[in-house]
Write a protein that holds these residues in place. Structure first.
Motif, PDB file in Angstrom:
ATOM      1  N   ARG A 276      10.781  40.994  33.760  1.00  0.00           N
ATOM      2  CA  ARG A 276      10.717  39.791  32.929  1.00  0.00           C
ATOM      3  C   ARG A 276      11.722  38.777  33.463  1.00  0.00           C
ATOM      4  N   ALA A 277      11.224  37.624  33.850  1.00  0.00           N
ATOM      5  CA  ALA A 277      12.071  36.626  34.511  1.00  0.00           C
ATOM      6  C   ALA A 277      13.245  36.216  33.635  1.00  0.00           C
ATOM      7  N   ALA A 278      13.026  36.090  32.330  1.00  0.00           N
ATOM      8  CA  ALA A 278      14.102  35.639  31.447  1.00  0.00           C
ATOM      9  C   ALA A 278      15.232  36.662  31.400  1.00  0.00           C
ATOM     10  N   PHE A 279      14.896  37.948  31.356  1.00  0.00           N
ATOM     11  CA  PHE A 279      15.926  38.989  31.302  1.00  0.00           C
ATOM     12  C   PHE A 279      16.728  39.014  32.595  1.00  0.00           C
ATOM     13  N   THR A 280      16.031  39.072  33.731  1.00  0.00           N
ATOM     14  CA  THR A 280      16.713  39.142  35.021  1.00  0.00           C
ATOM     15  C   THR A 280      17.560  37.894  35.264  1.00  0.00           C
ATOM     16  N   THR A 281      17.035  36.737  34.930  1.00  0.00           N
ATOM     17  CA  THR A 281      17.783  35.496  35.126  1.00  0.00           C
ATOM     18  C   THR A 281      19.017  35.453  34.234  1.00  0.00           C
ATOM     19  N   SER A 282      18.894  35.919  33.005  1.00  0.00           N
ATOM     20  CA  SER A 282      20.043  35.940  32.096  1.00  0.00           C
ATOM     21  C   SER A 282      21.157  36.818  32.643  1.00  0.00           C
ATOM     22  N   VAL A 283      20.797  37.999  33.157  1.00  0.00           N
ATOM     23  CA  VAL A 283      21.801  38.890  33.737  1.00  0.00           C
ATOM     24  C   VAL A 283      22.478  38.221  34.929  1.00  0.00           C
ATOM     25  N   GLY A 284      21.692  37.579  35.797  1.00  0.00           N
ATOM     26  CA  GLY A 284      22.269  36.874  36.932  1.00  0.00           C
ATOM     27  C   GLY A 284      23.193  35.745  36.514  1.00  0.00           C
ATOM     28  N   CYS A 285      22.840  35.038  35.456  1.00  0.00           N
ATOM     29  CA  CYS A 285      23.693  33.945  34.972  1.00  0.00           C
ATOM     30  C   CYS A 285      25.013  34.476  34.413  1.00  0.00           C
ATOM     31  N   ILE A 286      24.974  35.635  33.754  1.00  0.00           N
ATOM     32  CA  ILE A 286      26.211  36.236  33.256  1.00  0.00           C
ATOM     33  C   ILE A 286      27.138  36.578  34.419  1.00  0.00           C
ATOM     34  N   VAL A 287      26.573  37.172  35.480  1.00  0.00           N
ATOM     35  CA  VAL A 287      27.386  37.522  36.652  1.00  0.00           C
ATOM     36  C   VAL A 287      28.026  36.265  37.249  1.00  0.00           C
ATOM     37  N   LEU A 288      27.233  35.204  37.439  1.00  0.00           N
ATOM     38  CA  LEU A 288      27.770  33.982  38.048  1.00  0.00           C
ATOM     39  C   LEU A 288      28.826  33.320  37.162  1.00  0.00           C
ATOM     40  N   ALA A 289      28.578  33.288  35.856  1.00  0.00           N
ATOM     41  CA  ALA A 289      29.534  32.656  34.948  1.00  0.00           C
ATOM     42  C   ALA A 289      30.869  33.407  34.952  1.00  0.00           C
ATOM     43  N   MET A 290      30.810  34.746  34.908  1.00  0.00           N
ATOM     44  CA  MET A 290      32.045  35.518  34.925  1.00  0.00           C
ATOM     45  C   MET A 290      32.725  35.435  36.284  1.00  0.00           C
ATOM     46  N   LEU A 291      31.949  35.367  37.349  1.00  0.00           N
ATOM     47  CA  LEU A 291      32.521  35.214  38.679  1.00  0.00           C
ATOM     48  C   LEU A 291      33.384  33.961  38.738  1.00  0.00           C
ATOM     49  N   ALA A 292      32.868  32.875  38.178  1.00  0.00           N
ATOM     50  CA  ALA A 292      33.620  31.620  38.182  1.00  0.00           C
ATOM     51  C   ALA A 292      34.808  31.678  37.232  1.00  0.00           C
ATOM     52  N   LEU A 293      34.609  32.229  36.033  1.00  0.00           N
ATOM     53  CA  LEU A 293      35.645  32.192  34.997  1.00  0.00           C
ATOM     54  C   LEU A 293      36.863  33.016  35.381  1.00  0.00           C
ATOM     55  N   VAL A 294      36.657  34.298  35.727  1.00  0.00           N
ATOM     56  CA  VAL A 294      37.801  35.178  35.968  1.00  0.00           C
ATOM     57  C   VAL A 294      38.550  34.769  37.229  1.00  0.00           C
ATOM     58  N   GLY A 295      37.804  34.449  38.294  1.00  0.00           N
ATOM     59  CA  GLY A 295      38.470  34.018  39.514  1.00  0.00           C
ATOM     60  C   GLY A 295      39.294  32.751  39.307  1.00  0.00           C
ATOM     61  N   LEU A 296      38.734  31.797  38.567  1.00  0.00           N
ATOM     62  CA  LEU A 296      39.461  30.548  38.317  1.00  0.00           C
ATOM     63  C   LEU A 296      40.659  30.770  37.400  1.00  0.00           C
ATOM     64  N   GLU A 297      40.514  31.645  36.393  1.00  0.00           N
ATOM     65  CA  GLU A 297      41.640  31.908  35.495  1.00  0.00           C
ATOM     66  C   GLU A 297      42.803  32.531  36.244  1.00  0.00           C
ATOM     67  N   LEU A 298      42.489  33.480  37.141  1.00  0.00           N
ATOM     68  CA  LEU A 298      43.554  34.127  37.910  1.00  0.00           C
ATOM     69  C   LEU A 298      44.297  33.112  38.764  1.00  0.00           C
ATOM     70  N   ILE A 299      43.543  32.255  39.450  1.00  0.00           N
ATOM     71  CA  ILE A 299      44.175  31.251  40.311  1.00  0.00           C
ATOM     72  C   ILE A 299      44.914  30.214  39.470  1.00  0.00           C
ATOM     73  N   ALA A 300      44.346  29.859  38.306  1.00  0.00           N
ATOM     74  CA  ALA A 300      45.007  28.883  37.436  1.00  0.00           C
ATOM     75  C   ALA A 300      46.339  29.413  36.923  1.00  0.00           C
ATOM     76  N   VAL A 301      46.385  30.708  36.586  1.00  0.00           N
ATOM     77  CA  VAL A 301      47.641  31.296  36.123  1.00  0.00           C
ATOM     78  C   VAL A 301      48.689  31.241  37.225  1.00  0.00           C
ATOM     79  N   GLN A 302      48.302  31.559  38.457  1.00  0.00           N
ATOM     80  CA  GLN A 302      49.244  31.478  39.574  1.00  0.00           C
ATOM     81  C   GLN A 302      49.716  30.043  39.788  1.00  0.00           C
ATOM     82  N   TYR A 303      48.807  29.098  39.667  1.00  0.00           N
ATOM     83  CA  TYR A 303      49.178  27.688  39.846  1.00  0.00           C
ATOM     84  C   TYR A 303      50.184  27.252  38.780  1.00  0.00           C
ATOM     85  N   LEU A 304      49.895  27.611  37.531  1.00  0.00           N
ATOM     86  CA  LEU A 304      50.771  27.172  36.448  1.00  0.00           C
ATOM     87  C   LEU A 304      52.162  27.802  36.551  1.00  0.00           C
TER      88      LEU A 304
END
Length: 647
Positions: A276-304
Motif C-alpha cells: 500500500r503506497a500510503a503505508f510505505t510512504t508514511s514509513v519513509g517519511c518518518i525515517v527522513l523526518a527523524m534523520l533530519a531532526l536528530v542529526g540537526l539537534e545533535l549539531i545544534a547542541v554542539q553549536y550552542l
C-alpha cells in the motif's frame, strides 16, 4: 418495503467509545513521556556519572547506547507479541520492568550494573512504545478522533525528548546523577494501577502459532543495523569489521525475515501492508523526518555549547521554542489534516522544515538569539506536522488486528531514522570540518590531525598548545565548525525537499470509514467475481462480508415472488421481495442506501446508513452461494478549496 434494524453481528475486540477513552489517552501519554524522557535525560548526566563510576571508554559508550539499541531491536518482537497475547498485558509488564530497572540504575555502583539496568530499561521501553500506539488505534476507531489523539501523542513525545536535557541538567545540578532515573519510580507507581483499571484489553489475530524464530530474526537484524549505523556515526570506518560486520549481518537477517513472513500463512507482520503506497510512504517519511531532526539537534547542541559557550541548562532552554512549536503542531494537527489532507500536510511540513534549515545557515560565530528562535520555531512546527500526519496515515492504513505490528514498524523506522541521521549528518559534518584544520600556521601536522577529530578535542589541544599557535588553532577550529555546520544544513535541506516529493504518493484526502469493522473486512478479503444468476436465483444469500453482516448477517432463503424468513439474529420475518437488482448478478441482494455508489436495487431489502455499495463482486456465503461483497463505505474529507463538498 420493510426496513430492518438489527444488532451488530459481532462485538468489537475492545471498547471504543465512552468518555473513558480520553482518560486512556492520558495514561498512554504519561507512559510515552517517561520513555521519551529516558532517551535523552542521561546525556547531561554523563560527566557526573563518569566522575563517580570511572567507566572505561567502551563501558561509557554502552551506558549511553544500551537503552536505544535494545529498545529499537525489540520493538517488532513485543509489538507483534502484543497483537497475540494482548497489548494491555504487554504494556503493564513494561511499566513494571521500567520501574524496577530505573531503581537499579539509580542505585548502581558499578558500570556493569548500570549497563544492565539501561538494557532492562530498553526492554521495558520496547514493551511500552508500540503498545501505546496500538492501543490508541483500538480505542479510537473513528479516524477523526484518532487524528486528535495522535496529535496529542506526538506532541507529548516531542515534549519528552526536548525536556529530557533540561530536566536532567536541573537534577544533576541540584542532586546526583542517579536522580535522573529515580524520577521514573513514583510516576510508574501511579500509572501502573491506573493502567490496570482504565486500559481495555486489545488483541489482534490469534490464528496460528506465534513465530518465535521470526521475532528473534527481526530483533537480531534490527540490532545489527542500528549498531552498525551508530558505529558509522561515531566515526568508525565503514569497511571496518566492527562496523560492516553488524550492518551486513543485520541486513541479511532482515531480508530472511521478510522472506519468511511472506511464506508463512500466519505471519508476524502482514507484508501486504508494504504494497500500500500510503503505508510505505508514511514509513519513509518518518525515517527522513527523524534523520533530519536528530542529526540537526545533535549539531545544534554542539553549536550552542562549543561555539556560543552556553551551559547545558541554557542550551536546553534555547531549544524550548522548538518544543513549544511541536506542541502547537500536534494540537492543531487533526484540524489541519481534515482541511488539507495527508499529501499536502506532509509535503508542506517538509517544505517548511527545509526553509527553517536554510534560514539557520545564517548562523555564524556570534550569538543571534532572534534568528535561532525563529528558525527553531519553524523547524519544530514543520517537523511535528510531518511526523503527525505520517504516523496518522501509517496507522490508519493498517487494520486494527495488525495495529501492534504496524506501530512497531513505525517506531523501528523512528529509531533507524534517528541513528541514520547521526551517522549521515555527522559524517557530512566531519568531512566538511576536518579540511579547515589541515594547515593552521604554527601548528604541527600531528596536532592538527588530533584537533580534526571534534571541536571539543580541538579546544583541548589548543589549550595545551598555548601561545599564538593555540589561539590560531582555536579560531580555525571554531570557523571550520561553523562552515561544516552550513554544509550539513544544506545537505539536510536537500533531504527534506526529497521528503516533500515522496509525500506526493500519499492520499490527497483524509478518508474516514463509515464503519471501521467493515473497512477491516474489505481490507482483509480480496474481491471475487460474482457468478451469473437469473432473476429467480435458487438461493439468495446476503453475504458473509456484505452489508448484511454489519446489520445482522442475513441468511435469506427464497425465490422470486416469495416471502422468505431471515435468519438475522432476532430479525426473523423480514420481507424479501423479488426484483431485478440494479447491479448485474446480484439477484435478491441487500440494497444499502446513504451515499453515492449504488442506487437502489428494485424490490430489495433496504437498510439505511452505509454507503458506496458494489454488489458485482461477491464472496462465498455460508451456503456456498456467491454473496455480494460490500467494501467499506468511506467519507472523503475534501481539502479546502477543492470545489467538492465534504459529505
Amino acid at each position: 418495503m420493510t426496513r430492518t434494524n438489527t444488532a451488530p453481528a459481532r462485538p468489537r475486540a475492545v471498547a471504543d467509545g465512552g468518555a473513558n477513552r480520553w482518560l486512556v489517552l492520558v495514561v498512554l501519554c504519561v507512559s510515552l513521556l517517561l520513555v521519551a524522557l529516558d532517551a535523552t535525560i542521561l546525556h547531561v548526566a554523563v560527566p557526573s556519572l563518569t566522575e563517580d563510576l570511572r567507566p572505561s571508554s567502551t563501558a561509557l559508550l554502552w551506558i549511553v547506547d544500551a537503552y536505544p539499541l535494545i529498545c529499537a531491536s525489540l520493538l517488532i518482537l513485543f509489538g507483534t507479541l502484543g497483537d497475540r497475547v494482548g497489548r494491555r498485558r504487554i504494556l503493564l509488564l513494561g511499566y513494571g520492568l521500567f520501574g524496577i530497572a530505573s531503581a537499579v540504575a539509580a542505585l548502581a555502583t558499578e558500570p556493569g550494573v548500570l549497563i544492565a539496568a539501561r538494557a532492562l530499561l530498553g526492554v521495558g521501553g520496547a514493551m511500552i512504545m508500540p503498545a501505546t500506539l496500538s492501543l490508541l488505534r483500538a480505542v479510537f476507531p473513528d479516524r477523526r478522533e484518532r487524528a486528535t489523539a495522535i496529535g496529542v501523542w506526538t506532541a507529548v513525545a516531542a515534549i519528552g525528548a526536548a525536556a529530557g536535557p533540561v530536566l536532567g541538567g536541573f537534577l544533576v545540578e541540584h542532586y546526583w546523577w542517579g536522580s535522573v532515573f529515580l524520577i521514573n519510580i513514583p510516576l510508574m507507581a501511579l500509572i501502573l494501577p491506573l493502567g490496570r483499571r482504565l486500559l481495555p484489553e486489545s488483541k489482534g489475530s490469534a490464528d496460528g502459532p506465534w513465530d518465535v524464530l521470526g521475532a528473534l530474526m527481526a530483533a537480531a537484524g534490527v540490532l545489527g543495523c542500528v549498531l552498525g549505523i551508530k558505529r558509522v556515526g561515531a566515526g568508525d570506518p565503514v569497511l571496518a569489521l566492527a562496523t560492516a560486520g553488524p550492518l551486513l549481518l543485520g541486513a541479511a537477517l532482515l531480508v530472511l525475515f521478510v522472506r519468511r513472513q511472506r511464506r508463512r500463512p500466519h505471519p508476524l507482520i502482514d507484508m501486504r501492508l508494504f504494497s500500500r503506497a500510503a503505508f510505505t510512504t508514511s514509513v519513509g517519511c518518518i525515517v527522513l523526518a527523524m534523520l533530519a531532526l536528530v542529526g540537526l539537534e545533535l549539531i545544534a547542541v554542539q553549536y550552542l555549547q562549543l561555539v556560543l559557550g552556553l551551559s547545558p541548562l541554557e542550551t536546553g532552554l534555547r531549544l524550548l521554542p522548538l518544543t513549544f512549536a511541536a506542541m502547537a503542531a500536534g494540537a492543531t494537527g487533526s484540524y489541519t489534516l481534515r482541511r488539507i489532507g495527508p499529501r499536502r500536510m506532509v509535503g508542506w511540513g517538509f517544505v517548511l522544515t527545509a526553509c527553517a534549515v536554510l534560514l539557520l545557515t545564517l548562523m555564524g560565530e556570534h550569538d543571534r538569539p532572534a534568528l535561532l528562535t525563529v528558525g527553531f520555531v519553524l523547524l519544530g512546527f514543520g517537523l511535528q506536522t510531518t511526523l503527525f500526519s505520517a504516523y496518522e496515515s501509517m496507522l490508519s492504513e493498517a487494520p486494527q488486528r495488525s495495529a501492534g505490528g504496524a506501530a512497531a514498524i513505525g517506531e523501528t523506522s523512528y529509531q533507524l531514522g534517528a541513528g541514520m541521521g547521526i551517522a549521515l549528518l555527522g559524517s557530512v559534518m566531519n568531512a566538511a570540518y576536518a579540511p579547515g584544520l589541515a594547515a593552521v600556521p604554527g601548528v604541527p601536522a600531528g596536532v592538527s590531525r588530533d584537533a580534526a577529530n571534534s571541536l571539543g578535542e580541538a579546544y583541548q589541544v589548543a589549550a595545551q598548545l598555548g601561545g599564538t599557535a593555540g589561539e590560531a588553532l582555536h579560531r580555525a577550529a571554531r570557523h571550520a565548525f561553523v562552515n561544516g555546520l552550513h554544509v550539513t544544513l544544506f545537505v539536510s535541506a536537500g533531504l527534506l525537499f526529497l521528503g516533500a516529493l515522496m509525500a506526493l504518493r500519499l492520499p490527497r484526502v483524509m478518508e474516514c470509514p463509515a464503519d471501521p469493522e467493515l473497512d477491516e473486512d474489505a481490507w482483509q478479503e480480496e474481491p471475487q467475481r460474482a457468478p451469473e444468476t437469473g432473476a429467480g436465483g435458487a438461493k439468495g444469500a446476503a453475504g458473509a462480508f456484505g452489508a448484511a453482516e454489519t446489520v445482522g448477517a442475513f441468511d435469506t432463503r427464497g425465490s422470486t415472488g416469495a416471502e422468505g424468513a431471515a435468519d438475522a439474529n432476532g430479525a426473523a420475518g423480514t420481507k424479501v421481495t423479488a426484483g431485478t437488482a440494479d447491479v448485474p448478478g446480484a439477484s435478491g441482494a441487500v440494497d444499502v442506501r446513504g451515499a453515492a455508489g449504488v442506487d437502489g436495487a428494485a424490490g430489495a431489502d433496504e437498510t439505511e446508513g452505509a454507503a458506496g455499495v458494489s454488489a458485482a463482486a461477491g464472496v462465498a456465503g455460508p451456503l456456498g452461494v456467491a454473496a455480494p461483497r460490500v467494501p467499506a463505505a468511506r467519507e472523503a474529507i475534501e481539502p479546502a478549496g477543492s470545489g467538492r463538498p465534504g459529505h
